[in-house]
Design a protein around this motif. Structure first.
Motif, PDB file in Angstrom:
ATOM      1  N   SER A  61       0.820  -1.208   0.000  1.00 14.98           N
ATOM      2  CA  SER A  61       0.000   0.000   0.000  1.00 14.98           C
ATOM      3  C   SER A  61       0.852   1.256   0.000  1.00 14.98           C
ATOM      4  O   SER A  61       1.830   1.366   0.749  1.00 14.98           O
ATOM      5  CB  SER A  61      -0.900   0.016   1.240  1.00 14.98           C
ATOM      6  OG  SER A  61      -1.644   1.232   1.298  1.00 14.98           O
ATOM      7  N   LEU A  74      -3.212  -0.060   6.649  1.00 11.61           N
ATOM      8  CA  LEU A  74      -2.498  -1.301   6.967  1.00 11.61           C
ATOM      9  C   LEU A  74      -2.701  -1.714   8.420  1.00 11.61           C
ATOM     10  O   LEU A  74      -2.764  -2.907   8.727  1.00 11.61           O
ATOM     11  CB  LEU A  74      -1.017  -1.166   6.632  1.00 11.61           C
ATOM     12  CG  LEU A  74      -0.692  -1.063   5.134  1.00 11.61           C
ATOM     13  CD1 LEU A  74       0.786  -0.809   4.921  1.00 11.61           C
ATOM     14  CD2 LEU A  74      -1.156  -2.302   4.379  1.00 11.61           C
ATOM     15  N   THR A  86       2.172  -7.031   5.436  1.00 12.32           N
ATOM     16  CA  THR A  86       1.961  -5.652   4.996  1.00 12.32           C
ATOM     17  C   THR A  86       3.271  -5.010   4.559  1.00 12.32           C
ATOM     18  O   THR A  86       4.299  -5.134   5.225  1.00 12.32           O
ATOM     19  CB  THR A  86       1.317  -4.809   6.122  1.00 12.32           C
ATOM     20  OG1 THR A  86       2.154  -4.849   7.279  1.00 12.32           O
ATOM     21  CG2 THR A  86      -0.066  -5.329   6.476  1.00 12.32           C
ATOM     22  N   ALA A 105       0.708  -2.119  12.362  1.00  9.16           N
ATOM     23  CA  ALA A 105       0.335  -2.958  11.219  1.00  9.16           C
ATOM     24  C   ALA A 105       1.306  -4.117  11.030  1.00  9.16           C
ATOM     25  O   ALA A 105       1.224  -4.820  10.038  1.00  9.16           O
ATOM     26  CB  ALA A 105       0.291  -2.114   9.952  1.00  9.16           C
TER      27      ALA A 105
END
Length: 129
Positions: A61, A74, A86, A105
């Motif tokens: 991301s 996340l 992640t 995360a």
């Protein structure tokens, strides 16, 4: 069709296109590759993958996105799906955001824009091994 997926989230369509192409070159048909241009779109993709019985292995991301920052997205992913690996992709995130993502995360890695294809392959390969 693969029962495992990699999801890429970035508000810039050209970046998503490149990420998907680079991942496909590395892993071929081993995985399903999904893309989303926002955290909201990503949650829709996550729900659809779940309904299809496809496990999300990793999410890459961007950090700087409209509405929801990558570290916040996340962190929520980690709360709901603690086994998803992640990875944050950024050209903008400060150290505090990266550290927050590490803590909240369970951030596996941070790739900095512009990344190299080899960096992406190495991070995802080791994350999935």
């Amino acid at each position: 069709m693969s029962k495992a997926a990699i999801l890429c989230v970035d508000d810039e369509a050209p970046i998503l296109k490149v990420l998907k192409e680079q991942l496909k070159r590395c892993f071929g048909n081993q995985y399903v590759y999904e893309v989303a241009q926002s955290a909201e779109e990503a949650w829709i993709a996550i729900d659809e993958l779940e309904q299809d019985g496809i496990q999300i292995l990793t999410i890459v991301s961007d950090w700087l996105m409209p509405n929801v920052r990558g570290d916040e997205f996340l962190a929520e992913v980690h709360r709901r799906f603690p086994n998803v690996v992640t990875v944050m992709l950024t050209g903008q995130a400060d150290e505090a955001a990266i550290e927050r993502a590490r803590k909240q995360a369970n951030l596996y890695a941070c790739l900095y824009k512009p990344w190299t294809e080899e960096e992406l392959h190495q991070v995802i390969r080791t994350a999935l091994s």
